[in-house]
Design an enzyme around this catalytic site. Sequence first.
Site, PDB file in Angstrom:
ATOM      1  N   HIS A 222      -4.669   1.617  -2.535  1.00  0.00           N
ATOM      2  CA  HIS A 222      -4.605   1.962  -1.113  1.00  0.00           C
ATOM      3  C   HIS A 222      -3.134   1.881  -0.709  1.00  0.00           C
ATOM      4  CE1 HIS A 222      -5.195   1.306   3.232  1.00  0.00           C
ATOM      5  NE2 HIS A 222      -6.454   1.669   3.087  1.00  0.00           N
TER       6      HIS A 222
ATOM      7  N   GLN B  47     -12.268  -4.374  -1.009  1.00  0.00           N
ATOM      8  CA  GLN B  47     -13.511  -3.654  -1.304  1.00  0.00           C
ATOM      9  C   GLN B  47     -14.403  -4.408  -2.277  1.00  0.00           C
ATOM     10  OE1 GLN B  47     -14.456  -0.801   0.122  1.00  0.00           O
ATOM     11  NE2 GLN B  47     -12.557  -0.068   1.065  1.00  0.00           N
TER      12      GLN B  47
ATOM     13  N   ASP C 207      -5.886  -7.012  -4.409  1.00  0.00           N
ATOM     14  CA  ASP C 207      -6.389  -6.492  -3.144  1.00  0.00           C
ATOM     15  C   ASP C 207      -7.907  -6.427  -3.290  1.00  0.00           C
ATOM     16  OD1 ASP C 207      -7.267  -5.066  -1.006  1.00  0.00           O
ATOM     17  OD2 ASP C 207      -6.057  -3.274  -1.394  1.00  0.00           O
TER      18      ASP C 207
ATOM     19  N   LYS D  12     -14.647  -5.195   6.881  1.00  0.00           N
ATOM     20  CA  LYS D  12     -15.414  -4.527   5.830  1.00  0.00           C
ATOM     21  C   LYS D  12     -16.553  -5.410   5.320  1.00  0.00           C
ATOM     22  CE  LYS D  12     -11.397  -1.951   4.095  1.00  0.00           C
ATOM     23  NZ  LYS D  12     -11.504  -0.661   4.783  1.00  0.00           N
TER      24      LYS D  12
ATOM     25  N   CYS E  37      -6.379   6.923   2.608  1.00  0.00           N
ATOM     26  CA  CYS E  37      -5.195   6.067   2.463  1.00  0.00           C
ATOM     27  C   CYS E  37      -4.865   5.833   0.997  1.00  0.00           C
ATOM     28  CB  CYS E  37      -5.355   4.720   3.183  1.00  0.00           C
ATOM     29  SG  CYS E  37      -5.628   4.888   4.939  1.00  0.00           S
TER      30      CYS E  37
END
Lengths: 143, 421
Positions: free
Chosen positions: B130, B210, B207, B233, B379
């Site tokens: 991202h 997700q 990261d 999220k 993104c």
Amino acid sequence: MIAESMYQELILEHYKHPQGRGLRDPFDAEVHHVNPTCGDEITLRVKVDEGKVLDVSYEGQGCSISQAAASVLHELATGATVEESLGVVDEFTRLMQGRGQVEADEDVLGDAVAFAGVAKYPARVKCALLSWMAYKDAVVRSA
Amino acid sequence: MFDVDLIRKDFPVLSRELPGGRSLVYLDSGNSSQKPNQVIDTMRDHLAHHYSNVGRAHHTLGAESTAAYEDARDAVAAFVSAPSRDEVIFTKNASEALNLVAYAFGNPIATDERFRVGPGDEIVVSEMEHHSNIVPWQLLAQRTGATLRWFKVTDEGRLDLDDLNDLVNERTKIVSIVHQSNVLGTVNSVSPILARVREVGALMMLDASQSVPHMPVDVTELGVDFVAFTGHKMVGPSGIGVLWGRRELLEAMPPFLGGGEMIEAVWMDRSTYAPIPHKFEAGTPPIVEAIGLGAAANYLTGIGMADVRAHEKELTGYALDALGEVPGLKVIGPRTNISRGGTISFTLKNLSGDDIHPHDVGQILDDAFGIAVRVGHHCARPLHLRFGIPATTRASLYLYNTTDEIDALARGLHHVQKVFG
């Protein structure tokens, strides 16, 4: 269905059969515009002679709205005077930025009036305006 | 017992009607998830009955707000099995968490050798990141003269680790990669990269924006140094994110933002800083958002993250099969339901073989069927460049989605092909 008011038959026709597509010589100015939020791109050339638009040629990628808008622009601007064509650009911009509340002047806009439904979708207005803003820019640079 | 019908009742928005009498089919949770009553009610209750500033208000409401805010930290720490609650830093979002770490490097006031960065040093990311895990590192490279390098992505949408030993070497200061891709759905295998990172004495960040919402994540088990994720999220509110970091590293890092509550003592010419986590929480934080995130973590724990993952795995398999039967549809990312999550991006052609632009796909799905997907480059522009496409349509699944909704998506895509046939 709401979509049907946006995807007018005329828009789909222009999308499937784009008019004047492809970059041509000679030209006085070439511009490249992008829509960073969706990646739509257009390269557009204009050929102007004694205040008259002789050709608007373009190559680009993007959604049906952005591609059809370029095709309609080609039809309306080619053969018109620069002044007339900029008048159409202004009216089209007014329609697109009117959030669906603006009554379009069909005499000025011709086929471009089919985009009236797009004005209700803020996310898509930039798609419709991409080639028209590129044209305005190119005309200024051609002077 | 996981019951998707019961879970859907917790999310009021899922039963709303869209203009024109359409029902909502929400397949955009990878963008932002919907919120259950348990989160909404917790936030409303706090605003209505307990709200004040945290840490600095010495009255009943201040004490209640502070307790609720710090309880939320406990909930989040437990959710990702953090060894210590002090290692959980509340940020604005995952981007801020990534920036916080990126700005610790190459900062002249950082005395720890591990955070010194200059010309000749290297930073490693990947092509599937991202923008929020690319741009902060580009900025770091520009500030310090260090070199940014990246893992490539295979045609199947997996990280290409062939160059691992070259990419991660003695010059590497930090490797920061995504745990689960927001476009491909790929879940990256951390251990081979981490082993190499340890061999060369670099640091590693994930990261996990997700992954934390969709699977059990244990930061100790992962073994990395930093993990970033975000509240909105994972059925929590927006405006709140999390940086988890190993204590000794967080203690060695310079502060990121200066301001109220991050200090110990201030003179006109210098300051000393609060211990972690407050060292990194300058100014009044997003109080109610943090409390909402705590409620979200507790909600997901109550359902069970292993069950959430199992449900999504089943849905993903179903969706890959259903989308596989749509002619002219190409999934960008793993086609097999192995080491991947419920994020499925694809391109679509009409029956004559012409591309249909994702904007047109998304618009028809929404307007005609109430199906919310995301369209564009999500993104992750470099990843789309890698696959030679400007944009994709993305369906992303969550605990409240059903096979009926996937059927609706498949029907909707057939209709899109008719409109643009």
